[in-house]
Scaffold this motif. Structure first.
Motif, PDB file in Angstrom:
ATOM      1  N   VAL A  48     -38.715  31.316   6.671  1.00  0.00           N
ATOM      2  CA  VAL A  48     -39.033  32.658   7.155  1.00  0.00           C
ATOM      3  C   VAL A  48     -40.205  32.507   8.121  1.00  0.00           C
ATOM      4  O   VAL A  48     -40.793  31.431   8.230  1.00  0.00           O
ATOM      5  CB  VAL A  48     -39.410  33.620   5.999  1.00  0.00           C
ATOM      6  N   LEU A  49     -40.546  33.575   8.797  1.00  0.00           N
ATOM      7  CA  LEU A  49     -41.755  33.570   9.613  1.00  0.00           C
ATOM      8  C   LEU A  49     -42.857  34.260   8.825  1.00  0.00           C
ATOM      9  O   LEU A  49     -42.669  35.365   8.322  1.00  0.00           O
ATOM     10  CB  LEU A  49     -41.535  34.292  10.941  1.00  0.00           C
ATOM     11  N   MET A  50     -43.977  33.586   8.714  1.00  0.00           N
ATOM     12  CA  MET A  50     -45.155  34.135   8.041  1.00  0.00           C
ATOM     13  C   MET A  50     -46.252  34.156   9.087  1.00  0.00           C
ATOM     14  O   MET A  50     -46.723  33.098   9.510  1.00  0.00           O
ATOM     15  CB  MET A  50     -45.519  33.261   6.837  1.00  0.00           C
ATOM     16  N   ASP A  51     -46.602  35.358   9.534  1.00  0.00           N
ATOM     17  CA  ASP A  51     -47.516  35.520  10.666  1.00  0.00           C
ATOM     18  C   ASP A  51     -47.063  34.675  11.855  1.00  0.00           C
ATOM     19  O   ASP A  51     -47.868  34.048  12.544  1.00  0.00           O
ATOM     20  CB  ASP A  51     -48.957  35.175  10.269  1.00  0.00           C
ATOM     21  N   GLY A  52     -45.746  34.642  12.074  1.00  0.00           N
ATOM     22  CA  GLY A  52     -45.176  33.957  13.226  1.00  0.00           C
ATOM     23  C   GLY A  52     -44.904  32.480  13.051  1.00  0.00           C
ATOM     24  O   GLY A  52     -44.288  31.854  13.899  1.00  0.00           O
ATOM     25  N   GLU A  53     -45.365  31.906  11.955  1.00  0.00           N
ATOM     26  CA  GLU A  53     -45.183  30.476  11.699  1.00  0.00           C
ATOM     27  C   GLU A  53     -43.956  30.246  10.823  1.00  0.00           C
ATOM     28  O   GLU A  53     -43.778  30.948   9.825  1.00  0.00           O
ATOM     29  CB  GLU A  53     -46.405  29.898  10.979  1.00  0.00           C
ATOM     30  N   ALA A  54     -43.144  29.267  11.180  1.00  0.00           N
ATOM     31  CA  ALA A  54     -42.017  28.901  10.332  1.00  0.00           C
ATOM     32  C   ALA A  54     -42.571  28.397   9.000  1.00  0.00           C
ATOM     33  O   ALA A  54     -43.399  27.487   8.966  1.00  0.00           O
ATOM     34  CB  ALA A  54     -41.174  27.829  11.006  1.00  0.00           C
ATOM     35  N   THR A  55     -42.126  29.012   7.910  1.00  0.00           N
ATOM     36  CA  THR A  55     -42.666  28.731   6.590  1.00  0.00           C
ATOM     37  C   THR A  55     -41.521  28.605   5.595  1.00  0.00           C
ATOM     38  O   THR A  55     -40.634  29.447   5.567  1.00  0.00           O
ATOM     39  CB  THR A  55     -43.605  29.878   6.146  1.00  0.00           C
ATOM     40  N   CYS A 100     -27.307  26.779   6.360  1.00  0.00           N
ATOM     41  CA  CYS A 100     -28.667  26.488   6.819  1.00  0.00           C
ATOM     42  C   CYS A 100     -29.078  27.335   8.018  1.00  0.00           C
ATOM     43  O   CYS A 100     -30.236  27.318   8.417  1.00  0.00           O
ATOM     44  CB  CYS A 100     -28.784  25.010   7.199  1.00  0.00           C
ATOM     45  N   GLN A 101     -28.129  28.058   8.586  1.00  0.00           N
ATOM     46  CA  GLN A 101     -28.369  28.649   9.894  1.00  0.00           C
ATOM     47  C   GLN A 101     -29.453  29.715   9.942  1.00  0.00           C
ATOM     48  O   GLN A 101     -30.156  29.826  10.937  1.00  0.00           O
ATOM     49  CB  GLN A 101     -27.060  29.170  10.484  1.00  0.00           C
ATOM     50  N   SER A 102     -29.622  30.503   8.898  1.00  0.00           N
ATOM     51  CA  SER A 102     -30.704  31.492   8.963  1.00  0.00           C
ATOM     52  C   SER A 102     -32.048  30.789   9.074  1.00  0.00           C
ATOM     53  O   SER A 102     -32.912  31.196   9.856  1.00  0.00           O
ATOM     54  CB  SER A 102     -30.663  32.449   7.776  1.00  0.00           C
ATOM     55  N   GLY A 103     -32.226  29.716   8.320  1.00  0.00           N
ATOM     56  CA  GLY A 103     -33.468  28.938   8.424  1.00  0.00           C
ATOM     57  C   GLY A 103     -33.612  28.274   9.775  1.00  0.00           C
ATOM     58  O   GLY A 103     -34.713  28.193  10.327  1.00  0.00           O
TER      59      GLY A 103
END
Length: 149
Positions: A48-55, A100-103
């Motif tokens: 997911v994005l957490m404050d814009g960072e892939a997390t 895996c595509q959403s990630g």
């Protein structure tokens, strides 16, 4: 009761503080686009994005989210860069099984928000999510296409 911001909306959630963000998203909020893969932050299906960072959300306890803004695949097309990534993904028919595509889309969006015109090395460094179907060449092509859009 902890409060988190997901996809621009605040939610009060009644879960233990050490509950992984992945399970809060899927089980508590019903946002099932974020997938469980390995559970040890290696595969990236839970990105997911957490404050814009892939997390990798499977290893983020809810208590560490704080006031961070969480974005999931369910709202990624509301973001201009995310929309371009999804369009490239669909146009190039990147997914096979799709698990895996959403990630992958989330990781690509984070990359292009940080580096709008990435080199092949930038793409290789950022796109570390696993794809059991081996669509890595199409994934890289889609990232390049989204960057050019």
């Amino acid at each position: 009761m902890p409060r988190i911001n997901v996809n621009g909306r605040d939610y009060d959630v009644s879960v233990e503080a050490d509950t992984p963000l992945l399970w809060v998203l899927r089980d508590t909020l019903g946002l099932t686009g974020t997938k469980y893969g390995c559970g040890i932050a290696m595969c990236g299906a839970c990105t997911v994005l957490m404050d814009g960072e892939a997390t990798r959300s499977c290893q983020v306890p809810l208590e560490s989210v704080g006031n961070a803004e969480i974005r999931t695949i369910e709202s990624i097309e509301q973001d201009e860069v995310g929309r371009k990534v999804v369009e490239a993904w669909a146009g190039l028919q990147v997914p096979q099984c799709g698990y895996c595509q959403s990630g992958q889309v989330m990781a690509a969006t984070a990359l292009l928000k940080q580096i709008p015109h990435p080199t092949d090395a930038d793409i290789a460094d950022a796109m570390t999510n696993l794809c059991r179907c081996g669509t890595y060449n199409r994934i890289a092509d889609a990232v390049r296409q989204a960057a050019a859009a």
